[in-house]
Motif scaffolding. Sequence first.
Motif, short mmCIF file in Angstrom:
data_model
loop_
_atom_site.label_atom_id
_atom_site.label_comp_id
_atom_site.label_asym_id
_atom_site.label_seq_id
_atom_site.Cartn_x
_atom_site.Cartn_y
_atom_site.Cartn_z
N LEU A 128 26.47 77.74 15.18
CA LEU A 128 27.52 76.83 15.58
C LEU A 128 28.55 76.74 14.46
CD1 LEU A 128 25.25 74.06 17.09
CD2 LEU A 128 26.95 75.32 18.36
N PRO A 129 29.78 76.30 14.71
CA PRO A 129 30.22 75.74 15.99
C PRO A 129 30.70 76.77 17.01
CG PRO A 129 31.96 75.48 14.37
CD PRO A 129 30.78 76.09 13.63
N ALA A 130 30.94 78.03 16.63
CA ALA A 130 31.40 79.04 17.59
C ALA A 130 30.22 79.92 17.99
CB ALA A 130 32.50 79.88 16.98
N LEU A 131 30.00 80.04 19.31
CA LEU A 131 28.82 80.75 19.82
C LEU A 131 29.22 81.87 20.78
CD1 LEU A 131 27.02 77.43 20.47
CD2 LEU A 131 25.95 79.21 19.12
N ALA A 132 30.37 82.48 20.55
CA ALA A 132 30.93 83.44 21.50
C ALA A 132 29.99 84.60 21.77
CB ALA A 132 32.28 83.94 21.00
N ASP A 133 29.26 85.06 20.76
CA ASP A 133 28.41 86.25 20.92
C ASP A 133 26.94 85.91 21.00
OD1 ASP A 133 30.69 87.91 20.71
OD2 ASP A 133 30.62 87.73 18.53
N THR A 134 26.61 84.66 21.26
CA THR A 134 25.21 84.27 21.24
C THR A 134 24.48 84.69 22.51
OG1 THR A 134 23.73 82.42 20.77
CG2 THR A 134 25.49 82.00 22.33
N GLY A 135 23.15 84.73 22.42
CA GLY A 135 22.32 85.01 23.58
C GLY A 135 20.92 84.51 23.31
N PRO A 136 20.15 84.21 24.35
CA PRO A 136 18.83 83.59 24.17
C PRO A 136 17.67 84.57 24.00
CG PRO A 136 19.37 83.65 26.50
CD PRO A 136 20.55 84.27 25.77
N GLU A 137 17.95 85.87 23.90
CA GLU A 137 16.87 86.86 23.94
C GLU A 137 15.81 86.62 22.86
OE1 GLU A 137 20.50 88.19 25.81
OE2 GLU A 137 20.12 87.72 23.70
N SER A 138 16.24 86.25 21.66
CA SER A 138 15.30 86.07 20.56
C SER A 138 14.29 84.95 20.83
CB SER A 138 16.05 85.78 19.26
OG SER A 138 16.75 86.92 18.82
N TRP A 228 20.03 76.92 26.67
CA TRP A 228 20.84 77.76 25.79
C TRP A 228 22.27 77.93 26.33
CZ3 TRP A 228 20.04 78.11 20.92
CH2 TRP A 228 20.88 78.92 20.15
N PHE A 229 22.96 76.77 26.40
CA PHE A 229 24.37 76.72 26.75
C PHE A 229 24.66 77.36 28.11
CE2 PHE A 229 23.83 76.93 22.14
CZ PHE A 229 24.33 75.68 21.79
N GLY A 230 23.73 77.12 29.06
CA GLY A 230 23.91 77.60 30.42
C GLY A 230 23.50 79.05 30.63
N MET A 231 23.06 79.73 29.56
CA MET A 231 22.68 81.14 29.70
C MET A 231 21.26 81.30 30.25
SD MET A 231 24.32 82.67 26.20
CE MET A 231 25.86 81.96 25.60
N ILE A 232 20.45 80.24 30.19
CA ILE A 232 19.13 80.24 30.83
C ILE A 232 19.23 79.28 32.01
CG2 ILE A 232 16.66 79.87 30.53
CD1 ILE A 232 17.03 80.21 27.54
N ASP A 233 19.34 79.84 33.21
CA ASP A 233 19.59 79.03 34.39
C ASP A 233 18.69 79.52 35.53
OD1 ASP A 233 20.69 77.20 36.10
OD2 ASP A 233 22.48 78.40 36.55
N PRO A 234 17.73 78.71 35.98
CA PRO A 234 17.47 77.34 35.51
C PRO A 234 16.84 77.34 34.13
CG PRO A 234 15.80 78.01 37.07
CD PRO A 234 16.83 79.12 37.07
N PRO A 235 16.93 76.22 33.42
CA PRO A 235 16.32 76.14 32.09
C PRO A 235 14.83 76.50 32.12
CG PRO A 235 17.75 74.27 32.45
CD PRO A 235 17.65 74.98 33.78
N ARG A 236 14.37 77.15 31.05
CA ARG A 236 13.02 77.69 30.97
C ARG A 236 12.16 76.83 30.05
NH1 ARG A 236 14.12 83.05 29.04
NH2 ARG A 236 15.13 83.25 31.08
N GLN A 342 17.41 70.85 26.14
CA GLN A 342 18.32 71.05 25.01
C GLN A 342 19.41 72.06 25.37
OE1 GLN A 342 18.67 69.63 21.60
NE2 GLN A 342 17.82 68.19 23.08
N ARG A 343 20.53 71.92 24.66
CA ARG A 343 21.70 72.79 24.77
C ARG A 343 22.16 72.92 26.22
NH1 ARG A 343 19.21 73.56 19.96
NH2 ARG A 343 17.29 73.92 21.11
N TRP A 344 22.42 71.73 26.78
CA TRP A 344 22.88 71.63 28.17
C TRP A 344 24.36 71.96 28.31
CZ3 TRP A 344 20.41 67.45 25.65
CH2 TRP A 344 21.27 66.61 24.92
N ASN A 345 25.12 71.95 27.22
CA ASN A 345 26.55 72.20 27.29
C ASN A 345 26.85 73.66 27.61
OD1 ASN A 345 25.85 70.27 24.90
ND2 ASN A 345 27.79 69.53 25.70
#
Length: 372
Positions: A128-138, A228-236, A342-345
């Motif tokens: 943070l604060p910029a997460l443009a290239d983030t992903g939840p794989e790890s 993870w900022f909407g990238m895991i949908d539905p949340p896991r 967590q990380r609902w935004n």
Amino acid sequence: MKNPLDSAALNAAAEDVHRAGVPGLFAEVRDGDRIWRGAAGVADVATGRPVTADLRHRVGSVTKTFTAAAVLHQVESGRIGLDTPIGRYLPTLVPRGRGDLITVRMLLNHTSGLAEYLPYAYPSLKALPALADTGPESLDDHRLTRFHPAELIELGVTAPAVGIPGGTPGVYSNTNYLLLGALLEQVTGTTAEQSITRSVIERAGLRDTGFPTGPDIDEPHAKLYEAWFGMIDPPRDYSVYDMSWVGPSASLISTVADLNRFYGMLLAGEVVSPSSLAQMQRTVPVVSQEGRTIDYGLGLHPMEGPGQGVFWGHGGTVWGGGTLAMTRADGRRQLAVAVNLQRWNGLDSSGRPQPHPVDDALAAFHQVAMYG
């Protein structure tokens, strides 16, 4: 400074957090001898099992207050010097040069300049604060990974520095608290977890607090949902997780009742000495993981409401779980609250978290709980 315990308002505020999108919230609020324990929502979205106020929970960086208190015990016994360079204790973990400049106090208040190891251990996560290239794989890659603290510390120590030792604002870094865990092991001859358990958890009489011995939470608990900022949908659900990735920095399991007991005793001078507590409450500006500048002491930070006095405590997050524990300086008003999302935004085009109704609902709950 009269803050009545309004059960109806607390129940309504908790329900508002659930309606805003959090599966479950549970909390304990104390005002003198009066206690409100409440919950809203579900512990398991598949079965509808409700959350209850007595559930165990991974409390994340609330652990740092416990670790700091254990270090202060060793300071009181003369085994550790607050302003002694860490290199004198751990020369192989923090080599000469940096080890001569970074003191124990700088680790405790995040002014060491040591970088956060997490993005190096979890390469898909960006800071943070910029997460443009983030992903939840790890998060999935390391669900059952057993990290050794020394390898995580090395990632943080060898990464580019984020500041000069003792410079402000400091930068919040879990590397600091893994080093403090290694320091406790060095001076006590036991694991950091055993040292913290004996000198802090048992001293405070906390019956439902402890460090995990495996990836499971053995006692009744809520599932922990990570978006993870909407990238895991539905949340896991990440409630089953090997917590060696944070160890004595953020792996503690507790209850909201135990957290209020702990912080109440701490601020009464019953966990560490009054002089040690005064050291813990000496703050410096520190940039948080969210990119905000906050006042931070030695494993404690303050929150202040208009005309309501200063509260002291800590917040914490893990994958899927969040916690905040705050106690007013006079000990009378206390809040400990846990959520299982967590990380609902979502993120905007520049990779910055966008406002979400949960933010406002949770802030309103904190307001009612802490200030009446």
